[in-house]
Design an enzyme around this catalytic site. Structure first.
Site, mmCIF file in Angstrom:
data_model
loop_
_atom_site.group_PDB
_atom_site.id
_atom_site.type_symbol
_atom_site.label_atom_id
_atom_site.label_comp_id
_atom_site.label_asym_id
_atom_site.label_seq_id
_atom_site.Cartn_x
_atom_site.Cartn_y
_atom_site.Cartn_z
ATOM 1 N N GLU A 234 97.642 4.536 -20.102
ATOM 2 C CA GLU A 234 96.331 4.439 -19.449
ATOM 3 C C GLU A 234 96.345 3.433 -18.299
ATOM 4 O O GLU A 234 95.813 3.698 -17.230
ATOM 5 C CB GLU A 234 95.274 4.039 -20.490
ATOM 6 C CG GLU A 234 93.876 3.943 -19.914
ATOM 7 C CD GLU A 234 92.820 3.733 -20.991
ATOM 8 O OE1 GLU A 234 92.549 4.675 -21.739
ATOM 9 O OE2 GLU A 234 92.287 2.620 -21.076
ATOM 10 N N ARG B 236 80.701 -0.562 15.225
ATOM 11 C CA ARG B 236 79.574 -1.512 15.202
ATOM 12 C C ARG B 236 79.805 -2.611 16.253
ATOM 13 O O ARG B 236 80.852 -3.270 16.245
ATOM 14 C CB ARG B 236 79.468 -2.134 13.810
ATOM 15 C CG ARG B 236 78.495 -3.267 13.682
ATOM 16 C CD ARG B 236 77.072 -2.789 13.698
ATOM 17 N NE ARG B 236 76.138 -3.897 13.513
ATOM 18 C CZ ARG B 236 74.854 -3.830 13.804
ATOM 19 N NH1 ARG B 236 74.339 -2.713 14.303
ATOM 20 N NH2 ARG B 236 74.056 -4.869 13.601
ATOM 21 N N GLN C 176 87.999 -12.273 14.742
ATOM 22 C CA GLN C 176 89.149 -12.459 13.841
ATOM 23 C C GLN C 176 88.760 -12.473 12.364
ATOM 24 O O GLN C 176 89.462 -11.937 11.515
ATOM 25 C CB GLN C 176 89.892 -13.731 14.193
ATOM 26 C CG GLN C 176 91.261 -13.758 13.539
ATOM 27 C CD GLN C 176 92.141 -14.830 14.130
ATOM 28 O OE1 GLN C 176 91.649 -15.763 14.769
ATOM 29 N NE2 GLN C 176 93.427 -14.719 13.911
#
Ligand SMILES: Cc1cc2nc3c(=O)[nH]c(=O)nc-3n(C[C@H](O)[C@H](O)[C@H](O)COP(=O)(O)OP(=O)(O)OC[C@H]3O[C@@H](n4cnc5c(N)ncnc54)[C@H](O)[C@@H]3O)c2cc1C
Length: 390
Positions: free
Chosen positions: A245, A271, A282
């Site tokens: 799993e 944007r 940065q």
């Protein structure tokens, strides 16, 4: 000899799964209606596409795929299907129920359960955790006692993934409390057994479309043929399912991290603030870089488990490392994704919160990350912190 498919074969599989997901899995009810319900139709579509039975052998109706192929499948679904709860349910069903029955089951048990688990007509659930036995799982107090040809089970299991919708459970109970871990045994319990009752779905922070619940066993009588593996062999069964799993279930988060990164890059390019794309600042770019670094370090850790298991090797250490790293990476990247989107990231309609909340569960399920650290230390030969106790 390794059964790991070639890179070309894995790339072809990825293309196939992506095409399937883009055609059938991009609009779950959680997206179209904001519903938290389990997506039965999505489950059916995955079953028909062979996703659910993929890792099971062909003789039981599965796809005969190894773990590397399954990991690529889960990664691809994680990046193209927005319903991670559905993928979580598939993983819980496979690794905690189908694979243990395949590995430890008798021929009769395999014949009875595997075809239905492979074609998705049956859903499996896994009952190990109890209110007072979480990380210390083998301190469980659910009991099983032999009574003639039957076993009689009593106890309460919490946080059973798929619990409210399961047809069959693998349940752990102690058959010899004196022997601790060596006294725990696994059983196959059908949903309609008298004495088994199923609680209401739990309200979770994330993975909300994967229903989790409680099950209570009250004088629940099952035939001796429903014992899975040997009496006292429950720990081997449990550890086996956790090893598988931890590898595959984390793959969906790798896929989801990839999608988050691509969305975040597109956003910071388009944007604009202060007259420039915000990606030129940065501190924004660094978040994108960190997301990329996390993705590229997470993916090989998960893929390595596939290679080891396909080569028939043990991957306990590698699974614990992957579980720890990938789940932390997924949470950190979810936070970065939210941050670079600013207020848009904080709006529920953009669903960035959903992936972040889904990833929080990964630090807890399949053994918490603290417990992965304990296990890694132990596998490195350090003295165990779990001996004794107060
Ligand atoms: C989404 C989800 C799905 C799940 N699905 C299933 C399922 O299908 N079946 C099932 O049986 N269970 C399931 N679980 C339960 C899960 O396995 C347990 O939550 C987990 O093992 C931790 O147990 P606990 O919640 O009782 O926490 P606790 O064990 O009480 O731990 C609480 C805190 O203490 C820390 N801690 C405990 N012991 C140690 C230690 N020795 N060293 C360091 N830190 C320690 C833990 O890391 C944790 O931070 C699921 C959980 C989640 C979140």
């Amino acid at each position: 000899m390794s059964n790991t498919p070639s890179n070309e074969a894995l790339r072809a599989l990825e293309g196939e799964i992506r095409a399937f997901a883009e055609a059938h899995l991009v609009e779950p009810p959680s997206v179209t209606r904001g519903s938290d319900e389990f997506w039965h139709d999505g489950w059916k579509r995955c079953a028909e596409a062979g996703v659910i039975g993929g890792p099971l052998p062909e003789e039981w109706g599965g796809g005969g795929r190894g773990l590397s192929s399954t990991i690529v499948t889960m990664e691809t679904l994680g990046s193209s299907c927005p319903d991670l709860g559905l993928l979580f349910s598939i993983n819980a069903h496979l690794w905690a129920v189908a694979i243990p029955i395949l590995t430890f089951g008798t021929e009769e048990q395999k014949r009875r359960w595997l075809p239905g688990l492979a074609d998705g007509s049956l859903i499996g659930g896994h009952g190990a955790t109890e209110p007072d036995a979480g990380s210390d799982i083998f301190s469980m107090t659910s009991t099983a006692r032999r009574d003639g040809e039957d076993w009689v089970l009593d106890g309460h299991k919490s946080f059973v993934a798929n619990g409210p919708i399961s047809d069959v459970f693998v349940v752990y109970a102690t058959t010899d409390p004196e022997r601790g871990e060596l006294g725990v045994t696994a059983f196959i319990v059908e949903r309609d057994r008298p004495g088994l009752s199923i609680g209401e779905p739990l309200e979770k922070v994330g993975l909300r479309t994967s229903p989790s619940g409680t099950i209570t066993l009250n004088d629940c009588r099952i035939p001796a043929g429903n014992i899975l593996g040997s009496e006292g062999g429950g720990a081997a069964c449990f550890n086996c399912s956790m090893e598988w799993e931890r590898g595959s279930i984390l793959a969906m988060h790798v896929g989801s991290m990839e999608r988050q990164l691509n969305d975040a890059i597109a956003h910071v390019r388009s944007r604009r603030q202060f007259g420039r794309a915000i990606g030129s600042f940065q501190s924004v770019a660094n978040r994108i870089v960190d997301m990329k670094v996390r993705l590229d370090t997470a993916r090989p850790l998960v893929r390595r488990i596939g290679e080891l298991k396909d080569a028939g090797r043990n991957a306990m250490l590698e699974s614990a490392i992957a579980k720890l790293h990938v789940s932390e990476a997924a949470v950190a990247s979810g936070l970065d994704a939210m941050q670079v989107h600013g207020s848009r990231g904080y709006l529920s309609e953009n669903r960035i919160d959903v992936e972040l909340r889904d990833s929080l569960g990964a630090r807890i399920y399949s053994g918490t990350n603290d417990m992965q650290r304990v296990m890694i230390a132990r596998l490195l030969g350090l003295p165990s912190s779990l001996v004794g106790g107060d």
